[in-house]
Design an enzyme around this catalytic site. Structure first.
Site, mmCIF file in Angstrom:
data_model
loop_
_atom_site.group_PDB
_atom_site.id
_atom_site.type_symbol
_atom_site.label_atom_id
_atom_site.label_comp_id
_atom_site.label_asym_id
_atom_site.label_seq_id
_atom_site.Cartn_x
_atom_site.Cartn_y
_atom_site.Cartn_z
ATOM 1 N N LYS A 78 0.980 -1.284 0.489
ATOM 2 C CA LYS A 78 0.059 0.120 0.151
ATOM 3 C C LYS A 78 0.730 1.572 0.593
ATOM 4 C CE LYS A 78 -3.763 1.937 2.977
ATOM 5 N NZ LYS A 78 -4.811 1.861 3.824
ATOM 6 N N SER A 153 -9.445 2.690 3.025
ATOM 7 C CA SER A 153 -8.191 3.300 2.109
ATOM 8 C C SER A 153 -7.374 2.132 1.154
ATOM 9 C CB SER A 153 -6.908 4.245 3.211
ATOM 10 O OG SER A 153 -6.728 3.169 3.906
ATOM 11 N N SER A 177 -9.975 0.876 6.814
ATOM 12 C CA SER A 177 -9.484 0.609 4.933
ATOM 13 C C SER A 177 -8.946 -0.479 4.618
ATOM 14 C CB SER A 177 -8.368 1.246 5.500
ATOM 15 O OG SER A 177 -8.487 2.746 6.069
#
Length: 487
Positions: A78, A153, A177
């Site tokens: 990520k 996210s 997320s």
């Protein structure tokens, strides 16, 4: 005939071990898919093909006796997660040229396990929102229907896995997320117990809300990556819970948690919001399957209610205050600036009061569900949301709509309990719907085993959208309806 990306992460590693495929074969294959589909689904901010192929060659040269269950398997990191020598933007134009000098602990562990990262996946700016639509990459889109968001996210991680660009990926979860994108994209998204996965060297603050975790297509793949991530590190602020002797992969493979008492609720916790019938139906289906597996499923009250929102809201504002040179503030998105302005206005006393009162509410909530081994509820209040639906609003309306869309997940970041979104349902037109299964703090093994048991009861979850086989075809586009498929 099966393509390499049709294999699960564990099956890819097994193919390497048998000599049927090499890590270089797999990495090259997946890089071709990234090149063809990465921007279409908005999966990556930065792709690192040369670095990935070099790592794959090193993985292939590793002696067989030194290889773990995911050795040589392609993955991705990520864009919020520090990666030495690789551009890491935190989803923001304000950090567009930032290259960290160090790896996050989870990146070190994944590298040591022989996994090969293809690059950095799209995230929301500074991890502040539940959709991934920024200025440094195309928006993360749901591979099941490109008109919809892949969430945030960890939206790019979900898009990459659901589109077959990598079989499993690293993400993080500070308020849902990992679980929100997993629900939207038909995946397994796992938030570990607080302290199980190191946040170091720089990400261990934030009041214990965020944690790194895995996202994948099957419970076994996710459990195998959790085993890689869950390594003790001296100096971490939270004592890691004990791991099962045969790891979380062992728990997933057994898929036998014993008879449990599972508390079911559907009342939203952070908003007084109607819940979509497809989300309620997914919970009903999961509850029926768990009861059929021998568990006692009982109705319980929601642990917390909307009175917790102003407290969590205050904390979230403060979390947006990532250090940033003043001259770069103008590069931030309107929502991020809104959150930071609100955070800057929170005094130390108000923050401490919010933390204390929220913990008091957590204690009361725990007493309401103390007799339960697991909790079952919807992951989201609605199954999907269009790309741009949140960002089109004013920042205040955007933020409020996000909490109404996701009124369940964040509470379990506050409590520190392990929590996983599982693709147990479908909308009436075939799009994924997740349910949230949450365990006792530190008992990730029971949660993992139950998730695998539910996966078996559902007949497996490794289903693919139509875009899975659309590489190079002229009908891949970013308008409504593209990519939709049913299992």
């Amino acid at each position: 005939m099966a393509e390499p990306h049709d294999l699960t992460a564990l099956e890819q590693a097994a193919a390497i071990a048998r000599g049927e495929l090499s890590s270089v074969d797999l990495v090259a294959h997946h890089l071709t898919r990234v090149d063809a589909l990465g921007d279409t689904v908005g999966a990556f901010v930065t792709v690192t093909p040369d670095r990935a192929l070099a790592a794959a060659r090193a993985a292939d040269a590793t002696p067989a006796g030194e290889r773990g269950p995911l050795h040589g398997v392609p993955t991705a990191i990520k864009d919020l997660t520090l990666t030495a020598g690789v551009r890491t933007t935190f989803g923001s134009a304000a950090f567009a040229d930032f290259v960290p000098p160090v790896d996050a602990d989870v990146v070190r562990f994944m590298t040591a396990a022989g996994m090969v990262s293809l690059g950095k996946t799209t995230t929301s700016e500074l991890g502040c929102s539940l959709y991934s639509e920024g200025l440094v990459a195309p928006p993360a889109r749901n591979p099941w229907d490109l008109a919809y968001t892949a969430g945030g996210s960890s939206g790019g991680a979900a898009a990459a896995v659901a589109a077959g660009l990598v079989p499993v990926a690293q993400g993080s979860d500070g308020g849902g997320s990992l679980r929100i994108p997993a629900s939207l994209c038909g995946l397994v998204g796992y938030k570990p117990s607080r302290g199980l996965v190191s946040g170091g060297p720089l990400g261990s603050g934030a009041f214990g809300l965020p944690t790194a975790g895995p996202i994948g297509r099957t419970v076994a793949d996710v459990a195998a990556l959790l085993d890689v991530m869950a390594q003790p590190v001296p100096g971490e602020p939270y004592l890691p819970p004990p791991r099962p002797a045969d790891g979380y992969l062992g728990a997933a493979r057994r898929a036998d948690p014993g008879r449990l008492r599972i508390g079911r609720f559907t009342t939203p916790m952070l908003a007084d919001e109607p819940v979509h019938p497809d989300c309620l139906a997914a919970v009903d289906r999961a509850a029926a399957l768990l009861a059929a597996a021998g568990h006692e499923v009982v109705e319980v009250p929601a642990p917390l209610g909307p009175t917790a929102w102003p407290l969590f809201e205050t904390i979230w504002y403060v979390l947006a205050l990532t250090p940033l040179p003043p001259e770069r503030e103008r590069r931030l998105l309107p929502l991020t600036r809104f959150l930071r302005d609100r955070g800057a206005a929170v005094g130390a006393g108000a923050l401490l009061a919010a933390l204390g009162e929220l913990q008091a509410q957590v204690r009361l909530g725990a007493s309401r569900t103390a007799g339960c081994d697991l909790l079952l509820c919807p992951t989201l209040a609605a199954p999907q949301a269009p790309v741009g639906a949140f960002a089109a609003l004013s920042p205040a309306e955007d933020f409020d709509r996000q909490r109404r869309f996701s009124p369940y997940c964040a509470i379990f970041n506050v409590t520190g309990q392990p929590s996983v979104s599982l693709p147990a349902g479908r909308t009436t037109d075939g799009l994924p719907v997740g349910v949230l299964l949450t365990g006792r703090y530190g008992d990730d093994a029971t949660l993992t085993a139950t998730a695998a048991q539910l996966e078996h009861g559902c007949g497996g979850w490794d289903h693919h959208p139509a875009i899975w086989r659309a590489v190079g075809s002229a009908n891949v586009n970013t308008t409504s309806g593209v990519g939709r498929s049913t299992p």
